[in-house]
Scaffold this motif. Structure first.
Motif, PDB file in Angstrom:
ATOM      1  N   LEU A  30       0.493   6.999   3.448  1.00 53.69           N
ATOM      2  CA  LEU A  30      -0.352   8.189   3.462  1.00 53.69           C
ATOM      3  C   LEU A  30       0.499   9.447   3.327  1.00 53.69           C
ATOM      4  CD1 LEU A  30      -2.738   7.225   6.422  1.00 53.69           C
ATOM      5  CD2 LEU A  30      -3.203   7.037   3.970  1.00 53.69           C
TER       6      LEU A  30
ATOM      7  N   GLU B 130      -7.684   5.542   0.134  1.00 57.23           N
ATOM      8  CA  GLU B 130      -6.409   5.234   0.781  1.00 57.23           C
ATOM      9  C   GLU B 130      -6.626   4.578   2.142  1.00 57.23           C
ATOM     10  OE1 GLU B 130      -3.315   8.552   0.017  1.00 57.23           O
ATOM     11  OE2 GLU B 130      -5.262   9.487  -0.418  1.00 57.23           O
ATOM     12  N   LEU B 131      -7.766   4.851   2.748  1.00 55.35           N
ATOM     13  CA  LEU B 131      -8.185   4.192   3.978  1.00 55.35           C
ATOM     14  C   LEU B 131      -9.627   3.743   3.823  1.00 55.35           C
ATOM     15  CD1 LEU B 131      -6.865   6.607   6.787  1.00 55.35           C
ATOM     16  CD2 LEU B 131      -5.839   4.439   6.069  1.00 55.35           C
TER      17      LEU B 131
ATOM     18  N   ILE C 164      -1.963   4.829  12.009  1.00 52.17           N
ATOM     19  CA  ILE C 164      -3.208   4.410  11.381  1.00 52.17           C
ATOM     20  C   ILE C 164      -2.877   3.578  10.152  1.00 52.17           C
ATOM     21  CG2 ILE C 164      -3.377   6.596  10.096  1.00 52.17           C
ATOM     22  CD1 ILE C 164      -6.444   6.266  10.235  1.00 52.17           C
ATOM     23  N   ALA C 165      -3.398   2.353  10.110  1.00 51.01           N
ATOM     24  CA  ALA C 165      -3.154   1.441   8.979  1.00 51.01           C
ATOM     25  C   ALA C 165      -1.663   1.348   8.667  1.00 51.01           C
ATOM     26  CB  ALA C 165      -3.934   1.890   7.761  1.00 51.01           C
TER      27      ALA C 165
ATOM     28  N   ARG D 193       0.825  -1.200   0.000  1.00 43.45           N
ATOM     29  CA  ARG D 193       0.000   0.000   0.000  1.00 43.45           C
ATOM     30  C   ARG D 193       0.861   1.252   0.000  1.00 43.45           C
ATOM     31  NH1 ARG D 193      -4.713  -0.669   4.433  1.00 43.45           N
ATOM     32  NH2 ARG D 193      -5.154   1.418   3.653  1.00 43.45           N
TER      33      ARG D 193
ATOM     34  N   GLU E  31     -10.649   1.080   9.323  1.00 41.18           N
ATOM     35  CA  GLU E  31      -9.304   1.488   9.716  1.00 41.18           C
ATOM     36  C   GLU E  31      -9.354   2.808  10.494  1.00 41.18           C
ATOM     37  OE1 GLU E  31      -6.405  -0.385   6.279  1.00 41.18           O
ATOM     38  OE2 GLU E  31      -7.632   1.365   5.760  1.00 41.18           O
ATOM     39  N   ILE E  32     -10.212   3.692  10.067  1.00 41.48           N
ATOM     40  CA  ILE E  32     -10.368   4.963  10.778  1.00 41.48           C
ATOM     41  C   ILE E  32     -11.004   4.723  12.151  1.00 41.48           C
ATOM     42  CG2 ILE E  32     -11.562   7.193  10.746  1.00 41.48           C
ATOM     43  CD1 ILE E  32     -11.242   7.170   7.706  1.00 41.48           C
TER      44      ILE E  32
ATOM     45  N   TRP F 129      -8.639  10.835   2.952  1.00 41.65           N
ATOM     46  CA  TRP F 129      -8.095   9.487   2.772  1.00 41.65           C
ATOM     47  C   TRP F 129      -9.215   8.470   2.589  1.00 41.65           C
ATOM     48  CZ3 TRP F 129      -4.489  10.564   7.460  1.00 41.65           C
ATOM     49  CH2 TRP F 129      -3.342  11.245   7.029  1.00 41.65           C
ATOM     50  N   LEU F 130     -10.313   8.671   3.272  1.00 40.68           N
ATOM     51  CA  LEU F 130     -11.461   7.773   3.118  1.00 40.68           C
ATOM     52  C   LEU F 130     -12.075   7.917   1.728  1.00 40.68           C
ATOM     53  CD1 LEU F 130     -13.500   5.778   4.381  1.00 40.68           C
ATOM     54  CD2 LEU F 130     -14.813   7.774   5.154  1.00 40.68           C
TER      55      LEU F 130
END
Length: 401
Positions: free
Chosen positions: A259, A318-319, A369-370, A256, A323-324, A313-314
């Motif tokens: 971010l 990307e997320l 995060i992630a 991945r 994950e959030i 990001w959502l």
């Protein structure tokens, strides 16, 4: 065409590419596994898949390096040795007495739960009358008797002893068994570029296009190594979905894109920054002064930035939402552990000092995060955001302030 030398005739190249063709089809089937399914290499057949409804698919893989006049792979003819050897192999599997299938009832049971797939890079031929009649039979547009008449004619026609033997063994099956078997045969021809299929399957697992080749190379290398070890230790090469996921999931997750934390950001401040809950909480524990405008805007920028970035990001993929949610949960857990240590049972005279110590400790943490570590600005912004949502606080009695 020039006659090949003995060395060329003895070359293992054609055998080697057949092994690779079989292996890469196995890899392709692995990438298409669903929960409850498994795939094997040279266990029940060249490749097999056990489905989650107690059915199985047997795959025979046939690769050719022979080309036609236009440079493509030669066609699969109705007297092709690969075709009839494959059907003979399946006929022998169906009637294998060592597997307890010497009785018709057991043979019927086996056929009912099995599909038989011939996979080849050979091309389709409009002159393959057997395949045309086979499809007509499967569609109930042709009787078994007519299909068997054509098979017998092929038996009489061929001068190749091996092919005649293969056809003869297929015809030794009981008529009812043969009828059921022929209905379960499937062919997939022109399947030459397995690498492209594999890479498409990788991309469909939400891998960035720029990372697909790297994932393919790592997956290929690791599975080949693991297969070698299994064979060396006398184990079968067979993987179910859970084992495949557990063993190789990090190859996908590590691909991945990280971010982007430094993207441009222009905050839209509230009309009264001091009216925000999190600012009031900071003031209540003397972590900032009521008239410190510069710091109020700085902290507000941190809060607004993490909220905006999480949403961006959502929306960009990307997320994902869980994950959030896990990120917020982890930060709240870290806060709770620290709050219980510093504030929960503190004395009245120590409330402010303990709250400031709690805040100081948490501000030092760079949350993740992630698998992406956030910088201090965004990490602090998450603390202010949760505080503003009345989910965490610093004062011992923050819920009632």
């Amino acid at each position: 065409m020039a006659k090949k030398s003995f060395a060329e005739q003895a070359s293992a190249d054609t055998t080697e590419i057949g092994f690779h063709y079989q292996y890469y089809y196995f890899l392709y089937r692995l990438l298409n596994l669903k929960s409850g399914q498994s795939v094997g290499l040279e266990v029940k057949d060249d490749v097999h898949t056990d489905l989650d409804n107690e059915t199985q698919i047997l795959f025979q893989l046939k690769h050719t390096v022979q080309q036609n006049a236009t440079g493509g792979s030669i066609a699969l003819t109705e007297l092709d040795g690969d075709l009839w050897k494959t059907l003979r192999n399946w006929a022998k599997i169906i009637s294998d007495d060592t597997a307890g299938r010497d009785q018709q009832a057991k043979q019927h049971e086996f056929i009912n739960k099995t599909e038989f797939h011939l996979i080849s890079n050979k091309s389709e031929s409009s002159r393959n009358e057997f395949l045309r009649k086979l499809e007509a039979y499967k569609a109930t547009a042709l009787s078994l008797e007519d299909l068997c008449t054509h098979i017998n004619a092929l038996y009489e026609k061929t001068q190749d002893k091996d092919i005649k033997g293969y056809i003869g063994e297929v015809l030794t099956l009981d008529k009812n068994i043969l009828a059921a078997f022929l209905r379960k045969i499937y062919l997939e021809l022109n399947l030459d570029d397995l690498h492209t299929l594999i890479k498409m399957a990788i991309k469909e697992k939400m891998i960035e296009s720029s990372k697909v080749d790297a994932v393919f190379e790592r997956l290929d290398s690791n599975i080949r190594t693991d297969n070698y070890i299994r064979i060396k230790e006398g184990q079968k090469i067979e993987l179910d979905f859970d084992s495949f996921y557990k063993r190789y999931r990090t190859i996908f997750s590590s691909s991945r894109e990280p971010l982007q934390l430094g993207r441009p950001f222009a905050p839209a401040f509230p009309e009264d920054v001091f009216a925000q809950v999190f600012i009031k909480q900071l003031v209540a524990v003397s972590a900032m002064k009521i008239d410190d405008v510069e710091r109020a805007f700085e902290y507000t920028t941190n809060k607004l930035k993490i909220v905006r970035f999480l949403d961006d990001w959502l929306q960009s993929g990307e997320l994902v939402a869980d994950e959030i949610a896990d990120f917020h949960k982890d930060v709240k857990t870290k806060w709770r552990n620290a709050f219980e240590h510093w504030c929960e049972d503190c004395l009245d005279r120590d409330v402010v000092d303990k709250a400031k110590q709690l805040l100081y400790d948490l501000r030092k943490i760079e949350f993740s995060i992630a698998s992406n570590k956030l910088n201090t600005e965004l990490s602090n912004g998450e603390l202010y955001h949760l505080s503003d949502e009345r989910l965490i606080g610093w004062h011992r009695d923050w819920k009632t302030l």
